[in-house]
Design a protein around this motif. Structure first.
Motif, short mmCIF file in Angstrom:
data_model
loop_
_atom_site.label_atom_id
_atom_site.label_comp_id
_atom_site.label_asym_id
_atom_site.label_seq_id
_atom_site.Cartn_x
_atom_site.Cartn_y
_atom_site.Cartn_z
N UNK A 499 0.81 -1.41 -0.12
CA UNK A 499 0.09 -0.12 0.03
C UNK A 499 1.00 1.32 0.01
N UNK A 500 2.09 1.35 0.70
CA UNK A 500 2.91 2.36 0.78
C UNK A 500 3.23 2.92 -0.86
N UNK A 501 3.09 1.90 -1.83
CA UNK A 501 3.55 2.64 -3.04
C UNK A 501 2.37 3.38 -3.78
N UNK A 502 1.19 3.47 -3.27
CA UNK A 502 0.12 4.22 -3.97
C UNK A 502 -0.35 5.37 -3.15
N UNK A 503 0.67 6.10 -2.10
CA UNK A 503 0.42 6.86 -1.38
C UNK A 503 1.01 8.14 -1.90
N UNK A 504 0.42 8.94 -2.66
CA UNK A 504 1.07 10.30 -3.34
C UNK A 504 1.71 11.16 -2.24
N UNK A 505 1.00 11.28 -1.19
CA UNK A 505 1.60 12.15 0.01
C UNK A 505 2.82 11.80 0.45
N UNK A 506 3.37 10.62 0.54
CA UNK A 506 4.78 10.37 0.87
C UNK A 506 5.69 11.23 0.09
N UNK A 507 5.34 11.78 -0.90
CA UNK A 507 6.25 12.51 -1.86
C UNK A 507 6.21 13.92 -1.36
N UNK A 508 5.61 14.42 -0.34
CA UNK A 508 5.54 15.54 0.11
C UNK A 508 5.55 15.28 1.62
N UNK A 509 7.11 15.51 1.89
CA UNK A 509 7.42 15.11 3.17
C UNK A 509 6.65 15.65 4.39
N UNK A 510 6.37 14.79 5.50
CA UNK A 510 5.85 15.05 6.93
C UNK A 510 4.61 16.05 6.58
N UNK A 511 3.74 15.57 5.77
CA UNK A 511 2.60 16.39 5.59
C UNK A 511 1.53 15.77 6.29
N UNK A 512 1.25 14.37 6.13
CA UNK A 512 0.15 13.82 6.68
C UNK A 512 -0.20 13.67 8.10
N UNK A 513 0.61 14.03 9.08
CA UNK A 513 0.65 13.94 10.43
C UNK A 513 -0.33 15.13 10.53
N UNK A 514 -0.45 16.07 9.82
CA UNK A 514 -1.42 17.39 9.88
C UNK A 514 -2.71 17.00 9.95
N UNK A 515 -3.03 15.93 8.98
CA UNK A 515 -4.49 15.47 9.23
C UNK A 515 -4.97 15.18 10.49
N UNK A 516 -4.07 14.41 11.25
CA UNK A 516 -4.42 14.13 12.48
C UNK A 516 -4.55 14.98 13.40
N UNK A 517 -3.57 16.04 13.35
CA UNK A 517 -3.41 16.94 14.63
C UNK A 517 -4.53 18.10 14.29
N UNK A 518 -4.97 18.13 12.88
CA UNK A 518 -5.92 19.11 12.42
C UNK A 518 -7.24 18.56 13.05
N UNK A 519 -7.27 17.50 12.94
CA UNK A 519 -8.81 16.63 13.24
C UNK A 519 -9.07 16.72 14.68
N UNK A 520 -7.94 16.38 15.43
CA UNK A 520 -7.69 16.45 16.87
C UNK A 520 -8.24 17.88 17.33
#
Length: 594
Positions: A499-520
């Motif tokens: 699954x890691x191979x289909x996640x485009x966000x991994x090419x925008x470093x350390x971006x996705x954690x902000x979904x979790x902090x933003x949601x919280x």
């Protein structure tokens, strides 16, 4: 397409000819800004003039790029707008190169002189911007080095560009048989539809076909991701940061502890996630719960058809707690050409909110009559009104809010809409369906994105330690994380290791954690708005109006949540646990009436 369902990009430029005029203006401003090179330490007045030109250049460039790209998004097969977008992208690189002298030259001043400039009344509008430059002084290189880095920008984009081409253009998926036994081509867009299918065979076939296809490209995609991570590490080292994570977070002045606290808080609350997996297994009535059973609704009998007009009404009612001013802007957005509503041939898929300073924001949708699209509309309007309030109350340089807070307004809208829907739904099955949707939001946004964030942290640490990211390494790390996060009641299928191979966000470093902090943060703020009323609304609207005029952590602190502490994440996961309790009780009630 009925014009009332189309956005009106004419509010950016009345015509393509007007766009060409602005394009020329950018070229003129590039020449103008370069006349200040080597002169910034002459006087505060010269720096103020330069900063004013910098603002004009940034604003004109933004309008040029946004218009061209959004015209292309209306129809990606239109070669005219493909060409305009390419020209805008190249012009943007020229702008970056022309501006590369600015920060190093400001920082080459002795501290005392720079402080006196910052205190000067002529530079008052740029005070936060200049202080922010000064904060990052130790990480800024010489003017010549910064120019080289700016010119290498297109090369640095190569891993992301190559992955995009592999993922969106070159990769083809096989056909599978749908619920009626008809052969249907698997695509990115149809994959989630298949994953939500009540027919388990369809889900399993789509799942296997998707990851078998990625498995055939695993060496190429691993090499691409490896190059992207090495790029992140290179930039961190050249700018004298201790790690790529520290470098990425420093842009928003976010302490590294915010990232590590998130992972720890979510790991401490994995038992609730494992409980959710157990409930899903029970409600689906399967002996074994597989990874391809994660997206199908747990409440099979409910189908909620929601037309676009109904969605507009529900969003307005759901967001009523935000007050009259917010409601009036929302009404304007729904009636004044802000939104491109329906799917169309060649139109970009998905949904987003975007725009240029000085015009209202725009929202791209591909609306379908379902609950997911209802909440997507509320989500994107959160982004749009955040931009609207920021632009209305801040200068151009201070209006752009940081990514760290970008998901707060969108997710808060979803929380308020969900609260309204749950309170106004008597049918226990519909309530179960909505709870299922909300719990899935938590699973997908807090738990899953944190798992992604942990994966990113691990792969960057491996490269920083001199290790190679082979396909085997990436698959093993990713597989083990899935076992940890989903727990003992989930059969973690071998296929998921790709699954890691289909996640485009991994090419925008350390971006996705902000979904979790933003949601919280959004969950905490929405609870305050519902419980406190007017005082919490006022704090929240002040937050929306603040744009990027202060550091994200400070803006959220003033709004009522302290993201430097793990507490908002813990509180959000407590809401998850309470919703889980409610769903378990409803499940028992429904079971007892059978």
């Amino acid at each position: 397409m009925n014009p009332k369902f189309k956005w009106k990009l004419e509010s950016i430029f009345p015509s393509d000819e007007a766009w060409e005029d602005e394009y020329k203006k950018v070229q003129e401003l590039i020449a103008q800004i370069q006349t200040y090179q080597g002169r910034l330490n002459e006087s505060p007045q010269i720096l103020a003039e330069c900063m004013k030109t910098y603002e004009q250049l940034g604003l004109a460039m933004e309008r040029v790029y946004v218009y061209a790209r959004m015209r292309r998004d209306e129809d990606n097969t239109n070669t005219k707008y493909q060409a305009m977008t390419d020209r805008a992208a190249s012009l943007s690189i020229r702008v970056s190169s022309a501006l590369s002298f600015l920060v190093p030259e400001i920082l080459s001043m002795p501290d005392e002189r720079l402080d006196s400039y910052i205190a000067d009344e002529q530079l008052k509008p740029y005070r936060f911007y200049l202080n922010e430059i000064k904060r990052q002084k130790e990480h800024v290189l010489s003017a010549q080095e910064e120019r080289i880095i700016a010119q290498a920008g297109e090369l640095a984009q190569a891993p992301q560009t190559i992955f995009g081409m592999i993922n969106n253009a070159d990769m083809t998926f096989p056909a599978i048989k749908d619920e009626d036994g008809e052969e249907v081509q698997l695509t990115h867009g149809r994959y989630i539809q298949f994953m939500e299918s009540p027919d388990r065979r369809v889900r399993q076939e789509a799942f296997k076909a998707m990851y078998d296809t990625y498995g055939k490209q695993k060496n190429t995609i691993a090499a691409t991701l490896n190059a992207s991570v090495k790029k992140d590490v290179f930039y961190a080292r050249i700018r004298k940061y201790p790690s790529a994570l520290a470098a990425s977070l420093d842009n928003d002045n976010i302490p590294v502890e915010v990232y590590t606290n998130l992972i720890q808080a979510v790991r401490d609350n994995l038992p609730a996630m494992h409980r959710y997996v157990s409930l899903r297994k029970k409600l689906l009535g399967v002996e074994e719960l597989h990874m391809y059973d994660l997206y199908v609704p747990m409440v099979k009998e409910v189908k909620m058809q929601i037309s676009y007009d109904q969605a507009l009404e529900l969003v307005q009612k759901g967001l009523a707690p935000l007050g009259e001013d917010y409601a009036s802007v929302l009404k304007e957005a729904f009636t004044s050409g802000w939104i491109d509503v329906y799917e169309n041939e060649g139109k970009t898929s998905g949904a987003y909110s975007w725009g240029a300073y000085g015009t209202h924001p725009f929202v791209l949708m591909n609306y379908q009559n379902n609950v997911n699209n209802l909440f997507t509309l509320a989500h994107e309007m959160g982004h749009a009104l955040h931009s609207y309030y920021s632009d209305k109350n801040q200068r151009y340089l201070d209006a752009q809010y940081k990514i760290f807070v970008a998901e707060v307004a969108s997710t808060l809208n979803e929380s308020l809409l969900m609260d309204y829907m749950l309170k106004n739904t008597d049918d226990p099955r519909q309530k179960m369906y909505l709870l299922n949707h909300y719990l899935e939001q938590f699973r997908g946004t807090v738990y899953r994105q944190t798992m992604f964030a942990e994966f990113e942290k691990l792969i960057h640490e491996k490269v920083e330690a001199g290790e190679a990211l082979t396909p085997e390494t990436l698959c093993s790390l990713y597989y083990d994380l899935n076992i940890d996060y989903y727990g003992p009641d989930m059969v973690v299928d071998e296929d998921i290791k790709m699954e890691w191979a289909r996640i485009p966000h991994f090419y925008n470093e350390f971006y996705v954690y902000q979904y979790a902090t933003g949601f919280s943060a959004a969950t905490a703020l929405s609870q305050q708005i519902l419980n406190e009323g007017a005082p919490a609304v006022e704090r929240y609207l002040t937050f929306l109006s603040s744009g990027g005029s202060d550091y994200p952590i400070e803006l959220l602190r003033k709004a009522g949540v302290d993201m430097a502490s793990p507490q908002p994440v813990v509180e959000a996961l407590q809401v998850f646990a309470r919703l889980l309790d409610e769903m378990e009780e409803l499940a028992k009630e429904i079971e007892s009436t059978k």
